[in-house]
Design a protein around this motif. Structure first.
Motif, mmCIF file in Angstrom:
data_model
loop_
_atom_site.group_PDB
_atom_site.id
_atom_site.type_symbol
_atom_site.label_atom_id
_atom_site.label_comp_id
_atom_site.label_asym_id
_atom_site.label_seq_id
_atom_site.Cartn_x
_atom_site.Cartn_y
_atom_site.Cartn_z
ATOM 1 N N GLU A 33 40.833 78.911 32.151
ATOM 2 C CA GLU A 33 42.237 78.986 32.586
ATOM 3 C C GLU A 33 42.689 80.441 32.585
ATOM 4 O O GLU A 33 42.549 81.133 31.585
ATOM 5 C CB GLU A 33 43.122 78.152 31.662
ATOM 6 C CG GLU A 33 44.620 78.371 31.803
ATOM 7 C CD GLU A 33 45.119 78.210 33.230
ATOM 8 O OE1 GLU A 33 45.740 79.167 33.739
ATOM 9 O OE2 GLU A 33 44.897 77.146 33.822
ATOM 10 N N LYS A 34 43.223 80.893 33.709
ATOM 11 C CA LYS A 34 43.586 82.309 33.822
ATOM 12 C C LYS A 34 44.836 82.684 33.036
ATOM 13 O O LYS A 34 45.096 83.865 32.806
ATOM 14 C CB LYS A 34 43.777 82.694 35.285
ATOM 15 C CG LYS A 34 45.037 82.162 35.923
ATOM 16 C CD LYS A 34 45.184 82.749 37.314
ATOM 17 C CE LYS A 34 46.500 82.361 37.935
ATOM 18 N NZ LYS A 34 46.682 82.979 39.259
ATOM 19 N N GLY A 35 45.614 81.697 32.606
ATOM 20 C CA GLY A 35 46.808 81.971 31.824
ATOM 21 C C GLY A 35 46.807 81.166 30.541
ATOM 22 O O GLY A 35 45.768 80.969 29.903
ATOM 23 N N ASN A 39 49.429 76.584 32.568
ATOM 24 C CA ASN A 39 50.096 77.826 32.946
ATOM 25 C C ASN A 39 51.176 77.629 34.014
ATOM 26 O O ASN A 39 52.242 78.242 33.949
ATOM 27 C CB ASN A 39 49.052 78.838 33.432
ATOM 28 C CG ASN A 39 49.620 80.212 33.661
ATOM 29 O OD1 ASN A 39 50.040 80.880 32.719
ATOM 30 N ND2 ASN A 39 49.647 80.650 34.909
ATOM 31 N N SER A 40 50.906 76.788 35.003
ATOM 32 C CA SER A 40 51.901 76.564 36.057
ATOM 33 C C SER A 40 53.169 75.934 35.493
ATOM 34 O O SER A 40 54.288 76.345 35.832
ATOM 35 C CB SER A 40 51.323 75.673 37.161
ATOM 36 O OG SER A 40 50.317 76.356 37.876
ATOM 37 N N LEU A 41 53.007 74.938 34.619
ATOM 38 C CA LEU A 41 54.182 74.304 34.016
ATOM 39 C C LEU A 41 54.959 75.309 33.168
ATOM 40 O O LEU A 41 56.192 75.286 33.137
ATOM 41 C CB LEU A 41 53.773 73.111 33.149
ATOM 42 C CG LEU A 41 53.096 71.932 33.833
ATOM 43 C CD1 LEU A 41 52.979 70.767 32.865
ATOM 44 C CD2 LEU A 41 53.825 71.504 35.089
ATOM 45 N N TYR A 42 54.250 76.187 32.503
ATOM 46 C CA TYR A 42 54.918 77.212 31.696
ATOM 47 C C TYR A 42 55.812 78.089 32.565
ATOM 48 O O TYR A 42 56.881 78.519 32.135
ATOM 49 C CB TYR A 42 53.887 78.072 30.968
ATOM 50 C CG TYR A 42 54.499 79.246 30.243
ATOM 51 C CD1 TYR A 42 55.156 79.059 29.031
ATOM 52 C CD2 TYR A 42 54.445 80.523 30.787
ATOM 53 C CE1 TYR A 42 55.746 80.124 28.371
ATOM 54 C CE2 TYR A 42 55.028 81.597 30.131
ATOM 55 C CZ TYR A 42 55.678 81.388 28.927
ATOM 56 O OH TYR A 42 56.270 82.452 28.284
ATOM 57 N N ASN A 43 55.388 78.342 33.789
ATOM 58 C CA ASN A 43 56.149 79.204 34.688
ATOM 59 C C ASN A 43 57.225 78.471 35.482
ATOM 60 O O ASN A 43 57.902 79.087 36.307
ATOM 61 C CB ASN A 43 55.192 79.932 35.640
ATOM 62 C CG ASN A 43 54.425 81.028 34.925
ATOM 63 O OD1 ASN A 43 55.006 81.916 34.321
ATOM 64 N ND2 ASN A 43 53.108 80.956 34.980
#
Length: 330
Positions: A33-35, A39-43
């Motif tokens: 995972e790159k983040g 990660n998408s939900l975090y953003n």
């Protein structure tokens, strides 16, 4: 070098579901995972509320208990984080995959930290990383953002929100309620029909009462430091402006898919090629899972209807392994 059974690219809900299923099947795997975790939900915006109910966001039948029927971002972050940590999933965070190639029947995966070899690869990278750009002068000004987080920042400012989907409508309403002067620019004749059913009447009422200005059938011509120029049915229109939220949607990383060798449809949908029964792409033993399967149709796949991809993929991998072992035994 260790040869993994599966490398899973993407640590969102569907990537996590794939990891859980791989673990249950006794397959060696690692999630890259790159983040951060999901990660998408975090953003997503801080106050975002899902359209789906909590049980439809569950993976592996692990209960998701939320305060309301439709959970919010912070509840989802806690749910998926606990799944990862409680199940001791093998996940490497903040590790971006740069390339995937297939050599002599195995995949070579190169990240910004390591190199891996695996028999199978699952790509579950979603679509939230690359915004759909308007390609107009001024789009790269600091006042323009393709992502929205918190309305407090825009209090007492003149804000132009571009778009007609859930993200744009949520941002317009939240910024208005924090004291922003909001103008909503919509390319079509109305607020999007897929806007959450409890939100759509709210935005329409705010528009009708004049609290939020709207420009239907309009597009952005140019963005300047202190104004935004629109092409509207009444001609060219100029609005005084402090900030622009260009919430015009997002797309998968098609360049990444094409470099791997995944075939995409030649039309505007750019649908990746895969077998709907197994999720295997045109490259043997390389699978797709989740939202990325929809190409530009980013509204087609959600957590609730792509959770099953993990089971489909693992069943196919196990079936192939049994076939190979049976052949070798002979």
């Amino acid at each position: 070098m260790k040869i993994w059974d599966i490398i899973i690219v993407g640590g969102g809900p569907i990537g996590i579901a794939c990891g859980l299923e791989a673990k249950k099947k006794g397959l060696s795997y690692i999630i890259l995972e790159k983040g951060c975790i999901v990660n998408s939900l975090y953003n997503y915006p801080l106050n975002m509320q899902f359209f789906s109910s909590s049980e439809k966001l569950e993976i592996d039948e692990i209960p998701f208990i939320s305060i309301e029927a439709k959970p919010k971002r912070n509840e989802a972050l806690e749910y998926y984080r606990r799944i990862v940590t409680s199940n001791h999933l093998n996940i490497s965070l903040f590790e971006k995959v740069n390339s995937i190639s297939k050599i002599d029947g195995h995949f070579n995966i190169v990240s910004d930290k390591n190199t891996y070899t695996s028999t199978n690869v699952i790509i579950a990278t979603g679509f939230y990383d690359i915004p759909n750009r308007m390609n107009v002068p001024g789009e790269d000004l600091k006042k323009v953002s393709h992502y929205y987080k918190d309305p407090h920042f825009y209090s007492s400012q003149k804000v132009a929100v571009i778009g007609a989907s859930n993200s744009a409508i949520d941002a317009a309403l939240e910024c208005y309620r924090k004291g922003a002067d909001v103008s909503l620019i919509i390319r079509g004749p109305e607020v999007g029909q897929r806007v959450k059913y409890w939100v759509r009447p709210d935005i329409i009422n705010r528009i009708e009462e004049g609290s939020i200005k709207v420009f239907y059938n309009s597009t952005v011509k140019e963005i300047k430091e202190d104004e935004i120029i629109l092409n509207s049915p009444s001609g060219t229109t100029s609005l005084m402006n402090d900030y622009v939220l260009a919430l015009t949607g997002y797309m998968p990383n098609f360049e990444f898919l094409e470099k791997i060798g995944i075939q995409l449809s030649a039309d505007e949908k750019r649908l990746p090629q895969y077998d709907p029964e197994t999720m295997e792409t045109n490259i043997d033993n390389l699978y797709l899972a989740g939202v990325i399967c929809g190409g530009m149709e980013t509204h087609k796949w959600f957590i609730e209807n792509s959770r099953i991809h993990a089971h489909m993929i693992m069943d196919d991998i196990v079936k192939k392994n049994k076939s190979v072992n049976s052949y070798q035994d002979k």
